[in-house]
Design an enzyme around this catalytic site. Structure first.
Site, PDB file in Angstrom:
ATOM      1  N   CYS A  43     -55.790  18.753  35.960  1.00 20.22           N
ATOM      2  CA  CYS A  43     -56.734  17.705  36.338  1.00 20.22           C
ATOM      3  C   CYS A  43     -56.992  16.785  35.143  1.00 20.22           C
ATOM      4  O   CYS A  43     -56.932  17.214  33.996  1.00 20.22           O
ATOM      5  CB  CYS A  43     -58.054  18.320  36.818  1.00 20.22           C
ATOM      6  SG  CYS A  43     -59.217  17.075  37.436  1.00 20.22           S
ATOM      7  N   ASP A  45     -59.734  15.727  34.270  1.00 20.40           N
ATOM      8  CA  ASP A  45     -61.063  16.054  33.740  1.00 20.40           C
ATOM      9  C   ASP A  45     -61.003  16.304  32.225  1.00 20.40           C
ATOM     10  O   ASP A  45     -60.189  17.095  31.747  1.00 20.40           O
ATOM     11  CB  ASP A  45     -61.588  17.315  34.461  1.00 20.40           C
ATOM     12  CG  ASP A  45     -63.068  17.545  34.214  1.00 20.40           C
ATOM     13  OD1 ASP A  45     -63.472  17.646  33.032  1.00 20.40           O
ATOM     14  OD2 ASP A  45     -63.817  17.638  35.202  1.00 20.40           O
ATOM     15  N   ARG A  47     -62.700  17.960  30.343  1.00 17.02           N
ATOM     16  CA  ARG A  47     -63.055  19.302  29.869  1.00 17.02           C
ATOM     17  C   ARG A  47     -61.923  20.305  29.987  1.00 17.02           C
ATOM     18  O   ARG A  47     -62.092  21.488  29.691  1.00 17.02           O
ATOM     19  CB  ARG A  47     -64.275  19.805  30.659  1.00 17.02           C
ATOM     20  CG  ARG A  47     -65.516  18.959  30.466  1.00 17.02           C
ATOM     21  CD  ARG A  47     -66.548  19.259  31.521  1.00 17.02           C
ATOM     22  NE  ARG A  47     -66.080  18.887  32.859  1.00 17.02           N
ATOM     23  CZ  ARG A  47     -66.796  19.044  33.982  1.00 17.02           C
ATOM     24  NH1 ARG A  47     -67.991  19.585  33.904  1.00 17.02           N
ATOM     25  NH2 ARG A  47     -66.304  18.683  35.146  1.00 17.02           N
ATOM     26  N   HIS A  99     -59.433  23.599  38.261  1.00 12.79           N
ATOM     27  CA  HIS A  99     -60.619  24.107  37.558  1.00 12.79           C
ATOM     28  C   HIS A  99     -61.817  24.113  38.500  1.00 12.79           C
ATOM     29  O   HIS A  99     -61.986  23.198  39.312  1.00 12.79           O
ATOM     30  CB  HIS A  99     -60.914  23.278  36.304  1.00 12.79           C
ATOM     31  CG  HIS A  99     -61.328  21.859  36.589  1.00 12.79           C
ATOM     32  ND1 HIS A  99     -62.634  21.437  36.492  1.00 12.79           N
ATOM     33  CD2 HIS A  99     -60.624  20.783  36.995  1.00 12.79           C
ATOM     34  CE1 HIS A  99     -62.700  20.151  36.803  1.00 12.79           C
ATOM     35  NE2 HIS A  99     -61.495  19.728  37.121  1.00 12.79           N
ATOM     36  N   CYS A 102     -64.442  21.067  39.972  1.00  8.76           N
ATOM     37  CA  CYS A 102     -63.607  19.858  39.969  1.00  8.76           C
ATOM     38  C   CYS A 102     -64.271  18.773  40.822  1.00  8.76           C
ATOM     39  O   CYS A 102     -64.527  18.968  42.014  1.00  8.76           O
ATOM     40  CB  CYS A 102     -62.222  20.177  40.518  1.00  8.76           C
ATOM     41  SG  CYS A 102     -61.104  18.754  40.489  1.00  8.76           S
TER      42      CYS A 102
END
Ligand code: CO
Length: 210
Positions: A43, A45, A47, A99, A102
């Protein structure tokens, strides 16, 4: 604002100095070629950075990231990365890593318009429809979202196996394993969903491309 982005360039200079202090030919070695064993589909993302969470270094992982780690078979970007990774770099493992928490998966559970991204989220909504019996039966919304993240990863693993790129590698006896993982942003632990694919047999026969 100005200062914060300049800080990144400052950090870069410090990082280069640190690398060279440990190994004076660090960049010469990396500049020659790359030989990663892994393709990571994760992803976007911020993080979930592939290298940091797996304790790997530059040169170790070939990476493709998009919202909710999707394998969309009409996505030229994903297909080009996959083709290069499998056919040229000959990676041995492809890891789809989702994750928990998400935002893309959570948005796909809603009945709201978010704008252009709705077209991307549609792919995730299709995953929900395939698994609606199991997902609808989970009353707790957080638990349902967590399971949705997992089945989304499992579907993307299947979608990789459906591509001619992966099937041709298997046909040519090229060692290539496809894995599904989920990273937990709450504790940093990666869970292996044990949906490892190593040959076409693991797919429904309608997807076999001889
Ligand atoms: Co995400």
């Amino acid at each position: 604002m100005e200062k914060s982005y300049k800080q990144l360039l400052e950090n870069n200079k410090n990082w280069v100095a640190k690398q060279l202090a440990v190994d004076p030919v660090y960049f010469d070695k990396l500049a020659n070629s790359q030989n990663p064993e892994y393709l990571w589909i994760g992803c976007s993302d911020s993080r979930v950075p592939a290298n940091q969470i797996t304790g790997t270094l530059p040169g170790d992982i070939f990476v493709h990231r998009n919202i909710a780690n999707l394998v969309v078979h009409s996505d030229m970007n994903m297909l080009s990365v996959l083709s290069y990774a499998v056919e040229v770099l000959k990676v041995k493992h492809i890891i789809v890593c989702g994750h928990y928490g998400c935002g893309g998966v959570q948005a796909a559970m809603e009945n709201k318009q978010f704008g252009l991204i709705d077209n991307w989220l549609r792919h995730i909504k299709d995953v929900y429809r395939y698994h609606h019996k199991e997902l609808d039966a989970i009353e707790d919304k957080t638990q349902r979202a967590r399971r949705f993240v997992e089945v989304n990863v499992i579907e993307q693993v299947h979608d990789l196996g459906k591509t001619s790129i992966v099937q041709n590698a298997w046909k040519n006896n090229q060692p290539l394993h496809v894995h599904g993982w989920v990273y937990d942003i709450h504790d940093g632990i990666i869970k292996d969903l044990n949906v490892n694919f190593t040959c076409t047999k693991d797919l429904h026969k309608v997807y076999h491309l001889d």
